[in-house]
Design a protein around this motif. Structure first.
Motif, mmCIF file in Angstrom:
data_model
loop_
_atom_site.group_PDB
_atom_site.id
_atom_site.type_symbol
_atom_site.label_atom_id
_atom_site.label_comp_id
_atom_site.label_asym_id
_atom_site.label_seq_id
_atom_site.Cartn_x
_atom_site.Cartn_y
_atom_site.Cartn_z
ATOM 1 N N GLY A 67 0.842 -1.191 0.000
ATOM 2 C CA GLY A 67 0.000 0.000 0.000
ATOM 3 C C GLY A 67 0.873 1.236 0.000
ATOM 4 N N VAL A 68 0.708 2.086 -1.005
ATOM 5 C CA VAL A 68 1.548 3.270 -1.163
ATOM 6 C C VAL A 68 0.706 4.522 -0.929
ATOM 7 N N VAL A 69 1.148 5.371 -0.007
ATOM 8 C CA VAL A 69 0.456 6.636 0.239
ATOM 9 C C VAL A 69 1.478 7.768 0.234
ATOM 10 N N VAL A 70 1.193 8.793 -0.554
ATOM 11 C CA VAL A 70 2.090 9.937 -0.701
ATOM 12 C C VAL A 70 1.454 11.157 -0.051
ATOM 13 N N ASN A 71 2.211 11.820 0.807
ATOM 14 C CA ASN A 71 1.809 13.121 1.332
ATOM 15 C C ASN A 71 2.379 14.159 0.372
ATOM 16 N N PRO A 72 1.578 14.677 -0.550
ATOM 17 C CA PRO A 72 2.129 15.500 -1.636
ATOM 18 C C PRO A 72 2.710 16.828 -1.194
ATOM 19 N N ILE A 73 2.389 17.296 0.016
ATOM 20 C CA ILE A 73 2.930 18.585 0.469
ATOM 21 C C ILE A 73 4.148 18.414 1.364
ATOM 22 N N ALA A 74 4.519 17.174 1.667
ATOM 23 C CA ALA A 74 5.650 16.939 2.573
ATOM 24 C C ALA A 74 6.918 17.583 2.029
ATOM 25 N N GLY A 75 7.630 18.274 2.896
ATOM 26 C CA GLY A 75 8.926 18.833 2.537
ATOM 27 C C GLY A 75 8.899 20.148 1.809
ATOM 28 N N MET A 76 7.708 20.664 1.505
ATOM 29 C CA MET A 76 7.649 21.904 0.722
ATOM 30 C C MET A 76 8.247 23.091 1.464
ATOM 31 N N GLY A 77 8.183 23.061 2.789
ATOM 32 C CA GLY A 77 8.678 24.210 3.543
ATOM 33 C C GLY A 77 10.180 24.254 3.706
ATOM 34 N N GLY A 78 10.861 23.171 3.375
ATOM 35 C CA GLY A 78 12.288 23.082 3.661
ATOM 36 C C GLY A 78 13.146 24.058 2.888
ATOM 37 N N ARG A 79 13.073 24.008 1.573
ATOM 38 C CA ARG A 79 13.967 24.819 0.753
ATOM 39 C C ARG A 79 13.646 26.307 0.820
ATOM 40 N N GLU A 107 -9.994 19.093 -2.136
ATOM 41 C CA GLU A 107 -8.968 19.499 -3.095
ATOM 42 C C GLU A 107 -7.583 19.466 -2.465
ATOM 43 N N GLU A 108 -7.502 19.859 -1.202
ATOM 44 C CA GLU A 108 -6.235 19.817 -0.482
ATOM 45 C C GLU A 108 -6.182 18.545 0.359
ATOM 46 N N THR A 109 -5.086 17.811 0.259
ATOM 47 C CA THR A 109 -4.949 16.598 1.056
ATOM 48 C C THR A 109 -4.674 16.956 2.507
ATOM 49 N N ALA A 110 -5.027 16.049 3.408
ATOM 50 C CA ALA A 110 -4.860 16.284 4.840
ATOM 51 C C ALA A 110 -4.426 14.992 5.510
ATOM 52 N N ALA A 111 -4.057 15.115 6.794
ATOM 53 C CA ALA A 111 -3.649 13.930 7.553
ATOM 54 C C ALA A 111 -4.763 12.897 7.589
ATOM 55 N N SER A 112 -6.000 13.358 7.608
ATOM 56 C CA SER A 112 -7.134 12.423 7.631
ATOM 57 C C SER A 112 -7.174 11.562 6.381
ATOM 58 N N ASP A 113 -6.712 12.096 5.255
ATOM 59 C CA ASP A 113 -6.658 11.296 4.027
ATOM 60 C C ASP A 113 -5.601 10.201 4.138
ATOM 61 N N THR A 114 -4.451 10.554 4.717
ATOM 62 C CA THR A 114 -3.410 9.543 4.932
ATOM 63 C C THR A 114 -3.930 8.415 5.810
ATOM 64 N N ARG A 115 -4.586 8.782 6.904
ATOM 65 C CA ARG A 115 -5.111 7.777 7.829
ATOM 66 C C ARG A 115 -6.174 6.918 7.150
ATOM 67 N N ALA A 116 -7.046 7.531 6.354
ATOM 68 C CA ALA A 116 -8.079 6.770 5.658
ATOM 69 C C ALA A 116 -7.462 5.793 4.663
ATOM 70 N N ALA A 117 -6.405 6.232 3.986
ATOM 71 C CA ALA A 117 -5.728 5.344 3.029
ATOM 72 C C ALA A 117 -5.132 4.139 3.743
ATOM 73 N N VAL A 118 -4.458 4.387 4.869
ATOM 74 C CA VAL A 118 -3.831 3.280 5.607
ATOM 75 C C VAL A 118 -4.893 2.322 6.131
ATOM 76 N N GLU A 119 -6.003 2.849 6.624
ATOM 77 C CA GLU A 119 -7.092 1.980 7.079
ATOM 78 C C GLU A 119 -7.547 1.051 5.961
ATOM 79 N N GLU A 136 0.068 5.482 13.995
ATOM 80 C CA GLU A 136 -1.094 5.482 14.889
ATOM 81 C C GLU A 136 -2.275 4.769 14.251
ATOM 82 N N THR A 137 -2.412 4.872 12.934
ATOM 83 C CA THR A 137 -3.505 4.173 12.255
ATOM 84 C C THR A 137 -3.301 2.669 12.307
ATOM 85 N N ILE A 138 -2.072 2.236 12.102
ATOM 86 C CA ILE A 138 -1.785 0.808 12.192
ATOM 87 C C ILE A 138 -2.053 0.306 13.604
ATOM 88 N N ARG A 139 -1.628 1.077 14.598
ATOM 89 C CA ARG A 139 -1.842 0.683 15.990
ATOM 90 C C ARG A 139 -3.335 0.619 16.321
#
Length: 355
Positions: A5-17, A87-99, A123-126
């Motif tokens: 199962g592959v889940v991408v957080n598309p906004i991860a890391g945007m703030g770094g550079r 339209e904007e992804t959120a942590a809830s989408d990640t959790r729903a995907a893992v479920e 936390e979703t796996i747990r």
């Protein structure tokens, strides 16, 4: 490999550079500063490697941009099992995907993001009462956990080839404090991950010390098991954590809160072994010998009746590079060669080669 199962957080890391030291609550500001998505390209690097190593792998994912697009670009025909709620992804989408992945019986949850995403997945796996392993493709600004591959390509290698799992730590920090120059990590979860040398070590502050590994050994002692504790200061910290002052240069035998024999000889060790036994030993600094230097009481006859727990600080292992054995029994030496998991923290272990 099977099913991932592959889940991408598309906004991860945007703030770094763009100097935001993270993206939590800062997505709009990151975009105003010209930030570009970083996660998709890193997801693609990992999936390309999986396709090279195990093209028959079944990929389950969420609709673009949470994995579908990059999976197809890498050559897979993924099974799309859901889509983001808005339209904007959120942590809830990640959790729903893992479920959903857990419901579908995946063999591995491969996520792309940083420590915040790792917490959501763990936390979703747990909460799902599952023991499915997870693995991270590093894409966030904060990557303090030991659940990530050292690079996206390494994560792909691990996902395509792993056979065994082990426990690892998920850590996170407060981004607001981080932006103010303070780094306080917090242990958020302990999860199953693929056992692999290409996983990064935990960056938890205060972790990976002799004290933390001693605590790790002590908290996992089992009733009725006989512990044969070798010499040296590292194992000495384990003895202290168990509640007694051990023999600094000797071997002590301990079971159920009681020292059965201190500074034991080979014969005394053998006389006190039970049905289940564990040797706890640390390699000799500068030499790397696990057996055969300064602990000859731990003879082949003793070793063959015991499980093995090797403990060492990260700095000692960095200096050694490899480990050695010289038990006096060539057949046993041969059996002990190969890759060995060495405890370096409360939960963290490092793969070291015994030559």
């Amino acid at each position: 490999m099977g099913r991932i199962g592959v889940v991408v957080n598309p906004i991860a890391g945007m703030g770094g550079r763009v100097g935001l030291k993270g993206t939590d609550g800062k997505v709009d500001e990151a975009r105003e500063r010209g930030a570009e998505p970083r996660a998709p390209s890193r997801a693609r690097a990992a999936l390309d490697r999986i396709h090279e190593r195990a093209p028959e792998t079944e990929i389950l994912t969420y609709a673009a941009p949470m994995g579908e697009a990059v999976a197809r670009e890498a050559g897979f025909e993924p099974r799309v099992v859901g889509e983001p709620a808005g339209e904007e992804t959120a942590a809830s989408d990640t959790r729903a995907a893992v479920e959903t992945f857990l419901d579908e019986g995946v063999d591995l949850v491969l996520f792309v993001g940083g420590d915040g995403t790792a917490v959501d997945v763990a936390e979703t796996i747990r909460e799902g009462d599952a023991d499915v392993p997870m693995l991270g493709v590093p894409a966030g600004v904060k990557v303090y956990s030991s659940v990530f591959g050292v690079t996206p390509r390494a994560a792909g290698d691990i996902a395509a080839t792993f056979e065994d799992t082990e426990r690892a730590e998920v850590n996170d920090i407060d981004e607001d404090e981080y932006r103010d120059g303070e780094v306080h990590t917090e242990l958020r979860a302990v999860v199953r991950v693929p056992a692999a040398e290409q996983r990064q070590a935990s960056k938890q502050l205060g972790g990976g010390t002799v004290e933390s590994l001693a605590e790790g050994v002590a908290r996992e002692v089992r009733d009725g098991v006989t512990y044969v504790l070798g010499p040296g200061s590292t194992v000495g910290a384990v003895k202290e954590r168990l509640g007694f002052e051990g023999s600094p240069l000797g071997v002590d035998v301990w079971r159920d809160g009681e020292v059965l024999v201190a500074d034991a000889s080979e014969r005394e060790i053998l006389d006190h072994l039970g049905e289940e036994n564990v040797i706890v030993v640390s390699p000799i600094g500068g030499q790397g010998f696990v057996f055969g230097r300064g602990n000859q009481q731990l003879s082949p006859a003793v070793i063959e009746q015991c499980d093995l727990e090797v403990v060492a600080s990260k700095s000692k292992l960095d200096e050694l590079g490899t480990l050695r054995v010289d038990t006096g029994d060539p057949d046993l030496d041969e059996e002990l060669t190969g890759w060995l998991q060495v405890r370096v923290g409360r939960y963290e272990r490092r793969l070291m080669q015994v030559i």
